[in-house]
Design an enzyme around this catalytic site. Structure first.
Site, mmCIF file in Angstrom:
data_model
loop_
_atom_site.group_PDB
_atom_site.id
_atom_site.type_symbol
_atom_site.label_atom_id
_atom_site.label_comp_id
_atom_site.label_asym_id
_atom_site.label_seq_id
_atom_site.Cartn_x
_atom_site.Cartn_y
_atom_site.Cartn_z
ATOM 1 N N LYS A 1 0.855 -1.200 0.000
ATOM 2 C CA LYS A 1 0.000 0.000 0.000
ATOM 3 C C LYS A 1 0.886 1.243 0.000
ATOM 4 O O LYS A 1 1.906 1.267 0.713
ATOM 5 C CB LYS A 1 -0.886 -0.049 1.251
ATOM 6 C CG LYS A 1 -1.918 1.056 1.375
ATOM 7 C CD LYS A 1 -2.750 0.869 2.663
ATOM 8 C CE LYS A 1 -3.858 1.892 2.806
ATOM 9 N NZ LYS A 1 -4.670 1.676 4.027
ATOM 10 N N SER B 1 -9.673 1.520 3.108
ATOM 11 C CA SER B 1 -8.836 2.305 2.245
ATOM 12 C C SER B 1 -7.774 1.497 1.492
ATOM 13 O O SER B 1 -7.198 2.005 0.537
ATOM 14 C CB SER B 1 -8.136 3.392 3.069
ATOM 15 O OG SER B 1 -7.267 2.816 4.029
ATOM 16 N N SER C 1 -9.767 -0.847 7.327
ATOM 17 C CA SER C 1 -9.190 -0.714 5.978
ATOM 18 C C SER C 1 -8.449 -1.922 5.432
ATOM 19 O O SER C 1 -8.100 -1.934 4.260
ATOM 20 C CB SER C 1 -8.260 0.486 5.922
ATOM 21 O OG SER C 1 -9.029 1.642 5.758
HETATM 22 N N1 GLN Z 1 -13.144 3.873 6.606
HETATM 23 C C1 GLN Z 1 -12.562 4.277 7.836
HETATM 24 C C2 GLN Z 1 -12.151 5.720 7.761
HETATM 25 O O1 GLN Z 1 -12.394 6.311 6.777
HETATM 26 C C3 GLN Z 1 -11.391 3.391 8.161
HETATM 27 C C4 GLN Z 1 -10.196 3.711 7.339
HETATM 28 C C5 GLN Z 1 -8.978 2.923 7.757
HETATM 29 O O2 GLN Z 1 -9.070 1.892 8.414
HETATM 30 N N2 GLN Z 1 -7.831 3.447 7.406
HETATM 31 O O3 GLN Z 1 -11.600 6.275 8.640
#
Ligand code: GLN
Length: 487
Positions: free
Chosen positions: A80, A155, A179
């Site tokens: 990532k 994400s 995420s």
């Molecule tokens: N969707 C969640 C957020 O927007 C989690 C994102 C993540 O785990 N980085 O914060």
């Protein structure tokens, strides 16, 4: 089966048996990227094929000499674009960091390097890891390989789509509120969020530091164990990294599920879930029961406040963490700025996307003098209650299961205009981050439309062995009939 579709541990056995070479494996993955990347958009940067092939060849030479190599050696793995890889861009899918070259290596990628992994590229993500669909990337949209009109989740959406499509054999993700687990579920792969502190955060761009954890995204549970064993452990560069002895995950894979007590959360209203998600979850419980697990109700009444709590705490930490992008120390600086105020203002205005600005505003508000007690402090108190309730539940059960997400992968653009809908897709994963406990998302079934659905298994603090044991047994003892991918 094509080489790019196989798990790493299988390919490793095959190369030890001289049925396949690392070069052939790398070639197969590179070819797959060429064939699919234009339609999928998983990668922000792909390595030069010559470099990938060189690294594969070097491992084959080691094997020929009879040297022992780690199963991960030479295997094409994606990272990532939130992990620093020395000398390469780390963009975090943001205009702000578009030209940022990492001056040092993250601990996690350093550990993978030590095992000889073969970096194949950096994957797309929601900008600064804020989002659940990868649509908040400043650069491109990533598609779900099962249905190109749907999101891969987020994400870590680029990592999930790459692994699901065979553009990498495994990938690294990060999980602050879901995420890793949510995109794993949307793309039909395995994703693990370890106990907070198991894996070092050194060299990973910070979103909400008290919740961020890195973890593997893989084709199956054994590969996840291989990869997590490679990356976990104490790191003096991360003061929150734990000194606890790393668990023996490979050993846990050999155990039965019989006799395990498995909790089902009474307070989760599953009737609000997609009906196919409900059906798959009911079937999953049946599978576990038939394997001799005991299903026990557990009560976690404060879970209903988890999403609200997270959306005070995570943006608060983000507003502070992202203060460093001021146009001076890191990243983009507006050429139009005529004084210091304008350097901050114009650089942040142009360098940060809408969702990121929204989070910074939310967080700054929640931390401001007049509202700190009402929001931030209150959210911390609720977090403590959630932690305590999980702790109590794990004195009664070995693991807790739930769906990973309330719906399967949604259509592109479906939630862009309505942030709350986007936030709710993490309703089942966020509690694990708030409590700091480990969780795994494992493929659990398909909807009638042919979309993957995952099962989430949560464990008590440092209880990775139990969730791997359960996840592996579950994986081996269910019958999945996956429809073909969309590409
Ligand atoms: N969707 C969640 C957020 O927007 C989690 C994102 C993540 O785990 N980085 O914060």
């Amino acid at each position: 089966m094509k080489l790019y579709q196989k798990p790493i541990h299988t390919l490793h056995q095959q190369r030890l048996a001289k049925e396949v070479t690392t070069e052939e494996i790398a070639q197969s993955v590179l070819q797959r990227i060429t064939e699919t990347e234009q339609r999928l958009g998983s990668y922000l940067a792909v390595e030069q094929s010559e470099a990938v092939m060189e690294r594969a060849k070097a491992v084959d030479q080691q094997l020929q000499k009879g040297e022992e190599v780690n199963p991960l050696a030479g295997m094409p793995i994606a990272v990532k674009d939130i992990f620093n890889i020395k000398g390469q861009a780390t963009t975090c899918a943001s205009e702000m960091l578009k030209n940022f070259i990492a001056p040092y290596e993250s601990t996690v990628t350093q550990k993978l390097l030590a095992q000889g992994y073969n970096l194949v590229g950096k994957t797309n993500m929601d900008e600064f890891a804020m989002g659940s669909s990868t649509e908040h990337s400043a650069f491109q949209v990533t598609k779900n390989p099962w249905d190109l009109e749907r999101v891969p989740g987020g994400s870590s959406g680029g990592s999930a789509s790459a692994v699901a499509a065979g553009q990498a054999l495994a990938a690294l993700g990060t999980d602050t509120g879901g995420s890793i687990r949510q995109p794993a579920s949307f793309c039909g792969i395995v994703g693990v969020k370890p106990t907070y502190g198991r894996v070092s955060r050194w060299g990973i761009v910070a979103y909400a530091s008290s919740l961020d954890q890195a973890g593997p995204m893989t084709r199956d549970v054994e590969d996840a164990a291989l990869m997590l064993e490679a990356i976990m452990g104490h790191d003096k560069n991360d003061s929150t990294s734990l000194t606890a002895t790393p668990p023996d995950l490979m050993a846990s894979l050999r155990q039965e599920v019989k006799g395990m007590k498995i909790g089902v959360i009474q307070d989760l209203d599953l009737s609000a879930c997609d009906s196919e998600v409900q059906r798959v979850f009911a079937e999953n419980l049946e599978t576990l029961k038939q394997g001799g697990a005991e299903i026990c109700p557990v009560s976690l009444p404060n879970l209903q406040h988890a999403v609200a709590t997270y959306y005070v705490l995570a943006p608060s930490e983000a507003s502070s963490n992202l203060g460093r992008y001021d146009g001076i120390r890191y990243g983009y600086r507006s050429p139009e700025a005529k004084n210091l105020g304008e350097v901050y203002q114009l650089s942040r205005e142009a360098g940060l996307g809408r969702e990121v600005k929204l989070r910074i505003l939310l967080g700054t508000f929640a931390l401001s003098a007049g509202y700190y007690d009402a929001y931030y402090l209150k959210a911390q108190q609720v977090q403590n209650l959630i932690r305590a309730q999980f702790q109590k539940a794990f004195t009664q059960v070995d693991a807790i299961v739930s769906p990973v997400t309330p719906t399967p992968a949604f259509k592109l653009n479906a939630h862009l205009a309505d942030p709350l809908q986007m936030y709710l897709s993490d309703a089942f994963t966020i509690p694990g981050n708030l409590a700091g406990i480990p969780g795994i998302s494992v493929p659990a079934g398909f909807t009638q439309e042919g979309l993957p659905v995952g099962l989430q298994i949560l464990g008590g603090l440092l209880q990775e062995e139990k969730i791997f044991r359960l996840a592996h047994w579950f994986e081996q003892n269910q019958t999945l009939s996956p429809p073909p991918l969309a590409l």
